[in-house]
Design an enzyme around this catalytic site. Structure first.
Site, short mmCIF file in Angstrom:
data_model
loop_
_atom_site.label_atom_id
_atom_site.label_comp_id
_atom_site.label_asym_id
_atom_site.label_seq_id
_atom_site.Cartn_x
_atom_site.Cartn_y
_atom_site.Cartn_z
N LYS A 10 0.85 -1.20 0.00
CA LYS A 10 0.00 0.00 0.00
C LYS A 10 0.89 1.26 0.00
O LYS A 10 2.11 1.17 0.22
CB LYS A 10 -0.92 -0.05 1.22
CG LYS A 10 -1.89 -1.25 1.19
CD LYS A 10 -2.87 -1.22 2.36
CE LYS A 10 -3.83 -2.41 2.29
NZ LYS A 10 -4.88 -2.36 3.34
N TYR A 50 -12.54 -3.38 -2.84
CA TYR A 50 -12.98 -3.26 -1.45
C TYR A 50 -14.50 -3.20 -1.33
O TYR A 50 -15.02 -2.55 -0.41
CB TYR A 50 -12.32 -2.05 -0.79
CG TYR A 50 -10.87 -2.32 -0.41
CD1 TYR A 50 -10.53 -3.40 0.41
CD2 TYR A 50 -9.85 -1.48 -0.84
CE1 TYR A 50 -9.22 -3.64 0.77
CE2 TYR A 50 -8.52 -1.72 -0.48
CZ TYR A 50 -8.22 -2.81 0.33
OH TYR A 50 -6.92 -3.06 0.70
N ARG A 86 -0.83 -14.33 4.58
CA ARG A 86 -1.63 -13.70 5.65
C ARG A 86 -0.86 -13.76 6.98
O ARG A 86 -0.88 -12.82 7.76
CB ARG A 86 -3.00 -14.38 5.80
CG ARG A 86 -3.91 -14.27 4.59
CD ARG A 86 -4.53 -12.92 4.38
NE ARG A 86 -5.37 -12.47 5.47
CZ ARG A 86 -6.22 -11.43 5.37
NH1 ARG A 86 -6.35 -10.76 4.22
NH2 ARG A 86 -6.93 -11.04 6.39
N THR A 92 -5.38 -7.54 10.46
CA THR A 92 -5.75 -6.26 9.85
C THR A 92 -5.29 -5.05 10.67
O THR A 92 -4.74 -4.09 10.11
CB THR A 92 -7.29 -6.20 9.68
OG1 THR A 92 -7.70 -7.39 8.98
CG2 THR A 92 -7.72 -4.97 8.92
N ASN A 115 -1.97 -0.01 6.94
CA ASN A 115 -1.43 -1.29 7.42
C ASN A 115 -0.53 -1.97 6.38
O ASN A 115 -0.38 -3.18 6.37
CB ASN A 115 -2.57 -2.20 7.90
CG ASN A 115 -3.58 -2.51 6.80
OD1 ASN A 115 -3.45 -2.05 5.67
ND2 ASN A 115 -4.60 -3.27 7.15
N HIS A 118 -1.68 -5.52 1.43
CA HIS A 118 -2.89 -6.30 1.22
C HIS A 118 -2.49 -7.71 0.80
O HIS A 118 -1.53 -7.89 0.05
CB HIS A 118 -3.75 -5.70 0.08
CG HIS A 118 -4.79 -6.67 -0.41
ND1 HIS A 118 -5.98 -6.86 0.24
CD2 HIS A 118 -4.78 -7.55 -1.44
CE1 HIS A 118 -6.67 -7.81 -0.40
NE2 HIS A 118 -5.96 -8.24 -1.42
N GLU A 129 -8.77 -11.51 -7.67
CA GLU A 129 -7.95 -10.29 -7.52
C GLU A 129 -6.81 -10.25 -8.55
O GLU A 129 -6.48 -9.19 -9.08
CB GLU A 129 -7.43 -10.20 -6.08
CG GLU A 129 -8.58 -9.96 -5.10
CD GLU A 129 -8.18 -9.98 -3.63
OE1 GLU A 129 -7.00 -10.18 -3.30
OE2 GLU A 129 -9.09 -9.76 -2.80
#
Ligand code: UDP
Ligand code: MG
Length: 148
Positions: A10, A50, A86, A92, A115, A118, A129
C-alpha cells in the site's frame, strides 16, 4: 499444491521504502514473486476490490489514502501461499499484529487503514484479484510462463 495469491504493498509501505524488505520476507518464506508492478490505482478498481467494506464509515478516508500514492501489486506463488502470506502480514489492525509480522513491525498503530500490505483472504479471491489487477486468468497448481 502450489497456489497463487494477490499481494499489494500500500502507499504507506511504498513511501516508507519497505518494498525491498517485503520482497525479502516473501522470498525468505520460500515463495516466488511471479510478477510485480508499480502503479497508481483508480477509484473504480478500488471500489470493486474493497466492495466488502465500501459501505463502512472508514471507507472514504481509506479510499483517499489508497489513491494517495503508488502501490506495488504482485502475484506471489508457492505452497499454501494464501494463508502463508496472511501470516507474514499479520492481522488487519496493526496495533494487534505481533512483532515479526509486516503489519506488526511497520503498520500505523492508530490509523487502521495504514497497514502497509494487502493479501488475498482465500484461494478463490486470490484468482479474482489477480484477474482484476493483472488481467490474467490463472488456476492454482498450474505453472505459467509469465511474460513469455
Ligand atoms: N480497514 C480499516 N478499518 C477497519 C477495518 C478495515 O481501515 O476497521 C481497512 C484496512 O485497510 C484493511 C481493509 O480495510 O486492510 C480491508 O479490510 P479487511 O477486513 O479485508 O482486512 P484485510 O484483509 O486487509 O486484513
Ligand atoms: Mg481483506
Amino acid at each position: 499444491m502450489k497456489e497463487y495469491t494477490y499481494i499489494m504493498i500500500k502507499p504507506d509501505g511504498v513511501r516508507m521504502g519497505l518494498t525491498e524488505e517485503i520482497v525479502r520476507r516473501i522470498h525468505s518464506k520460500g515463495f516466488e514473486i511471479k510478477l510485480f508492478d508499480v502503479r497508481k490505482l483508480t477509484g473504480e478498481v478500488l471500489d470493486e476490490h474493497y466492495a466488502h467494506v465500501k459501505d463502512r464509515d472508514f471507507y472514504p478516508e481509506m479510499k483517499e489514502f489508497m489513491l494517495s500514492d503508488y502501490v506495488v501489486p504482485m502475484i506471489v506463488y508457492g505452497e499454501n501461499a494464501v494463508q502463508g502470506m496472511r501470516e507474514l502480514m499479520g492481522p488487519t489492525k496493526s496495533a494487534e499484529a505481533p512483532t515479526g509480522t509486516i503489519r506488526g513491525d511497520y503498520g500505523n498503530k492508530e490509523i487502521v487503514n495504514q497497514n502497509v500490505i494487502h493479501g488475498s483472504d482465500s484461494q478463490e479471491n486470490a484468482l479474482i484479484e489477480i484477474e482484476r489487477f493483472f488481467g490474467l486468468k490463472l488456476n492454482h497448481g498450474e505453472e505459467y510462463n509469465f511474460g513469455k
